[in-house]
Write a protein that holds these residues in place. Structure first.
Motif, short mmCIF file in Angstrom:
data_model
loop_
_atom_site.label_atom_id
_atom_site.label_comp_id
_atom_site.label_asym_id
_atom_site.label_seq_id
_atom_site.Cartn_x
_atom_site.Cartn_y
_atom_site.Cartn_z
N CYS A 366 0.83 -1.20 0.00
CA CYS A 366 0.00 0.00 0.00
C CYS A 366 0.86 1.26 0.00
O CYS A 366 0.53 2.24 -0.66
CB CYS A 366 -0.94 -0.02 1.20
SG CYS A 366 -2.21 -1.29 1.04
N CYS A 409 -9.45 -2.04 3.19
CA CYS A 409 -9.49 -1.25 1.96
C CYS A 409 -10.46 -1.84 0.94
O CYS A 409 -11.07 -1.10 0.16
CB CYS A 409 -8.10 -1.18 1.33
SG CYS A 409 -6.83 -0.45 2.35
N ARG A 412 -14.25 -0.83 0.94
CA ARG A 412 -14.37 0.60 0.62
C ARG A 412 -14.14 0.83 -0.87
O ARG A 412 -14.88 1.55 -1.53
CB ARG A 412 -13.35 1.41 1.42
CG ARG A 412 -13.55 2.92 1.30
CD ARG A 412 -12.31 3.70 1.65
NE ARG A 412 -11.30 3.63 0.62
CZ ARG A 412 -10.08 3.14 0.80
NH1 ARG A 412 -9.72 2.67 1.97
NH2 ARG A 412 -9.22 3.11 -0.21
N GLU A 413 -13.10 0.20 -1.43
CA GLU A 413 -12.81 0.38 -2.84
C GLU A 413 -13.90 -0.19 -3.73
O GLU A 413 -14.11 0.28 -4.85
CB GLU A 413 -11.46 -0.26 -3.17
CG GLU A 413 -10.29 0.47 -2.53
CD GLU A 413 -8.97 -0.25 -2.73
OE1 GLU A 413 -8.98 -1.32 -3.39
OE2 GLU A 413 -7.96 0.24 -2.23
N ARG A 414 -14.61 -1.18 -3.23
CA ARG A 414 -15.69 -1.79 -4.01
C ARG A 414 -17.03 -1.11 -3.76
O ARG A 414 -18.06 -1.59 -4.22
CB ARG A 414 -15.78 -3.28 -3.68
CG ARG A 414 -14.54 -4.05 -4.12
CD ARG A 414 -14.43 -5.40 -3.49
NE ARG A 414 -13.17 -6.05 -3.86
CZ ARG A 414 -12.65 -7.11 -3.26
NH1 ARG A 414 -13.30 -7.67 -2.25
NH2 ARG A 414 -11.51 -7.62 -3.65
N ARG A 518 -3.03 7.44 -5.24
CA ARG A 518 -3.70 6.26 -4.72
C ARG A 518 -3.18 5.86 -3.36
O ARG A 518 -3.90 5.32 -2.54
CB ARG A 518 -3.52 5.08 -5.70
CG ARG A 518 -4.44 5.15 -6.88
CD ARG A 518 -4.98 3.78 -7.23
NE ARG A 518 -5.86 3.27 -6.21
CZ ARG A 518 -6.21 1.99 -6.11
NH1 ARG A 518 -5.74 1.12 -6.95
NH2 ARG A 518 -7.02 1.58 -5.18
N TYR A 547 -7.78 4.99 -10.14
CA TYR A 547 -8.95 5.63 -9.54
C TYR A 547 -10.24 4.96 -9.98
O TYR A 547 -11.20 4.86 -9.20
CB TYR A 547 -8.98 7.12 -9.91
CG TYR A 547 -8.48 8.00 -8.79
CD1 TYR A 547 -7.26 8.65 -8.88
CD2 TYR A 547 -9.23 8.17 -7.63
CE1 TYR A 547 -6.80 9.45 -7.86
CE2 TYR A 547 -8.77 8.97 -6.60
CZ TYR A 547 -7.55 9.60 -6.71
OH TYR A 547 -7.10 10.38 -5.68
N ASN A 549 -10.75 1.92 -10.37
CA ASN A 549 -10.94 0.68 -9.63
C ASN A 549 -11.30 0.93 -8.17
O ASN A 549 -11.70 0.01 -7.47
CB ASN A 549 -9.67 -0.16 -9.70
CG ASN A 549 -9.35 -0.60 -11.13
OD1 ASN A 549 -10.26 -0.85 -11.90
ND2 ASN A 549 -8.08 -0.65 -11.47
N ASP A 550 -11.10 2.15 -7.70
CA ASP A 550 -11.47 2.53 -6.34
C ASP A 550 -12.76 3.33 -6.45
O ASP A 550 -12.75 4.54 -6.65
CB ASP A 550 -10.35 3.35 -5.71
CG ASP A 550 -10.59 3.63 -4.23
OD1 ASP A 550 -11.76 3.51 -3.79
OD2 ASP A 550 -9.63 3.96 -3.52
#
Length: 677
Positions: A366, A409, A412-414, A518, A547, A549-550
């Motif tokens: 990360c 993470c 949240r990203e999904r 990111r 971005y 993908n997040d």
């Protein structure tokens, strides 16, 4: 090889075991260029005499580079030591460290970077540009290829000198001095005639002409980067290595003294590559066996880093994992992120599942912005993770490992902020965040989800807990993220964020790996918003890979950008945010933020959006959760409220919004039954 010997060998020209042909013409060209140029490039193929010419000129500071020097910490430590400016308090590899070197270099100083073709790290190229522009240094770069530096201004101002293959070519007078001697150690002019057939020539006409015992010895000696008598005795299983080395020294067969004291040696680069090529094509199993043996010898001798590289090249992944597991904390704390990245990338999924290493390296991925690797490692360790969760430790029914910090993470990203917040609360409530780093990263992750969910004060409060977790000042990456969260939450509440912006800028200068949008999105967004051209800077951030993908952060950044654009550009960014939000199962407060931005840019709110103007702040918060799949009891636990209070808020929200239940608060779905309480 001991660390002190290795460093000393890198910081001086090679110690030749055979006399070199004098090159006064080339030395005069280098001397003239040093008097007028900021950068001298010496470019030519392997074996063209670059290193030999520079060592005869002997200008002063010297660093011989190899693949490991793509680590900015190592690279700048060597440069600082070579220039005699070591001891700066800033972390090696940071921009601040490079700036300190530039300010302390004496006018007239010359630094040679030999074999620069090994350096492929874009961050080092960028920082070398900083050094060139800010110091009175004359930099001499020897390389097979032209380095990707920004030298246009130096070229226009006449402060760049390029010496190429035509300058390295032997003149008629020099060739006459050479006579029948076609090959010269560590700089053989036969390259002109061979036209790329160096490997064939060196194997057939140099190695092939030696006695059988020397041939076998050299095939083994080519495997490690450097060797001494003890290592060679171990690898060959014999005790005659000292005698064979003496014979090679007498004949000057492409042998270089690596430490200048006659203990450690290496083969000339082209010769070594030729022998390795022969091993790879004719005896690959033997090559693998020698690499394994060398890895274990170096590990026993204390040179774990050399052992790691050899084990990986031999495919001995179990041994490499064991060594990396032992060295991970020390290398990480030393800032050796790039070296760790290079080694860890070589490990297959099968080597991760059964190791602790697979659970400990997520923080590294990360910080480096390698989110695909983070996800790969999480997937590779998922079976081990489930096993640990199904067998919790006594007294802790929710045993979660430190790697759960980065598992936060994923939801949240999904687009599932509800799950991200819930898992975050579980982790913060556990007793397993035993290190300041893990505890800080957990708070950063949860504070990020809170900020995206619209709970700005809660996000600030959680981020404010971070400094107290550390015995001293938190490390730079942690401070970047912390100040970014505090400042962006203040910005969204229309408060002054100047101190946070200053904190971000100061910490960024201390980072050994330059932060990306990111890695530390709030900090980079905050810097963009505080710039003279926030719209252009935000657009630049959104162009960075990842971005899309997040989902939540991508939508959030697009909405912020829409606020700084005129129509129709603003509506285009709003549409981009809508496309991301449409796939988010639980975006929580991002929906309200979207509606605010839509109203501000004159875009009609779609019929599916819910008007929330009449709701109180507490009711808005409960509304976010009512749109999720949590039961009312789970919502009460998450908000630290009683179940009856949640029911009361729910009834008030239904009445104000003129709906009959939770199904109507989730317009993108249908048929969901009311969760049981």
């Amino acid at each position: 090889m001991e660390t002190a010997d290795l460093v000393a060998a890198k910081l001086r020209p090679p110690a030749w075991l055979a006399p070199l042909l004098p090159r006064p013409r080339l030395s005069a060209q280098l001397e003239k260029a040093a008097g007028s140029s900021s950068v001298i490039l010496l470019l030519g193929p392997s074996g063209s005499g670059k290193t030999a010419a520079l060592s005869q000129w002997s200008p002063g500071a010297w660093v011989t580079l190899d693949a490991q020097d793509n680590d900015p910490v190592l690279f700048w430590r060597y440069v600082a030591r070579a220039l005699g400016v070591a001891g700066d308090p800033h972390p090696p590899g940071s921009d601040a460290f490079v700036a300190a070197i530039a300010s302390r270099v004496e006018p007239g100083s010359v630094l040679v970077l030999d074999e620069y073709e090994h350096v492929v790290a874009a961050g080092i190229h960028r920082q070398l540009d900083l050094l060139i522009g800010a110091s009175p240094l004359t930099l001499v770069i020897s390389s097979r290829t032209r380095p990707p530096l920004r030298l246009d201004r130096l070229l226009l101002s006449g402060r760049l000198t390029v010496l190429s293959w035509t300058d390295l070519r032997f003149s008629a007078e020099e060739a006459e001095l050479l006579g029948p001697r076609v090959v010269d150690s560590e700089g053989w002019p036969a390259s002109v005639a061979l036209e790329g057939r160096e490997t064939e020539y060196l194997v057939e006409h140099v190695w092939g002409s030696l006695a059988a015992d020397l041939k076998d010895f050299l095939l083994v000696a080519a495997v490690p980067a450097r060797f001494d008598v003890a290592l060679m005795d171990s690898l060959t299983g014999a005790s005659d290595s000292a005698e064979l080395l003496d014979r090679l020294r007498r004949d000057a067969v492409f042998l270089v003294s690596d430490d200048g004291r006659g203990r450690w040696y290496r083969l000339q680069r082209s010769f070594r590559e030729a022998l390795l090529h022969r091993l790879e094509t004719t005896a690959p199993d033997h090559l693998t066996a020698v690499r394994r043996g060398a890895a274990r010898w170096h590990a026993r001798s204390g040179d774990k880093e050399e052992a790691i590289g050899l084990a990986l090249s031999a495919g001995d992944f179990a041994f490499a994992v064991r060594l990396l597991d032992e060295q991970l904390d020390g290398l990480y704390q030393d800032g050796r992120l790039v070296s760790l990245e290079r080694w860890l990338l070589a490990l297959p999924d099968s080597a991760l599942a059964a190791s602790r290493l697979g659970r400990r390296a997520l923080n590294l991925w990360c910080e480096l912005g390698r989110f695909s690797e983070r996800d790969r490692w999480i997937t590779a360790t998922s079976a081990d993770h489930r096993s640990a969760r199904s067998s919790p430790r006594s007294g802790d029914e929710r045993a979660v490992g430190a790697d759960e910090v980065w598992r936060l993470c994923l939801p949240r990203e999904r687009g599932d902020l509800t799950s991200a917040l819930r898992q975050g609360r579980e982790l913060l409530a556990s007793r397993l965040l035993t290190t300041p780093q893990a505890a800080s990263q957990a708070r950063i992750s949860v504070a990020r989800s809170l900020l995206l969910a619209g709970r700005l004060a809660d996000s600030q409060a959680l981020a404010s807990e971070i400094p107290a977790l550390w015995p001293g000042e938190p490390p730079a990456p942690v401070r970047v993220a912390m100040h970014g969260l505090l400042g962006l939450a203040a910005y969204l509440q229309r408060e002054v964020e100047a101190a946070a912006v200053q904190g971000v800028r100061a910490a960024v200068r201390e980072c050994q790996v330059r932060p990306s949008a990111r890695m530390m999105p709030e900090a980079m967004i905050l810097l963009a918003l505080s710039s003279q051209h926030p719209g252009a800077e935000l657009a630049h951030l959104l162009d960075e890979p990842g971005y899309g993908n997040d989902l939540t952060m991508g939508a959030f950044a697009n909405l912020l950008l829409a606020q700084h654009l005129d129509a129709p550009e603003a509506r285009g960014r709003l549409a981009a945010a809508d496309a991301l939000l449409a796939t988010c199962p639980n975006p929580l407060g991002l929906v309200e933020f979207r509606n605010q931005v839509a109203a501000a840019v004159g875009d009609p709110i779609p019929p599916t959006a819910v008007s929330t103007e009449s709701l109180s702040d507490r009711e808005l918060l409960v509304l976010h959760y009512l749109r999720s799949d949590l039961t009312l009891r789970e919502i009460a636990e998450d908000l630290f409220l009683s179940i009856n209070t949640i029911k009361t808020h729910a009834r008030t929200i239904y009445r104000k919004l003129n709906v009959h239940g939770r199904d109507e608060l989730r317009p993108s779905r249908s048929g969901d039954a009311e969760p049981q309480t």
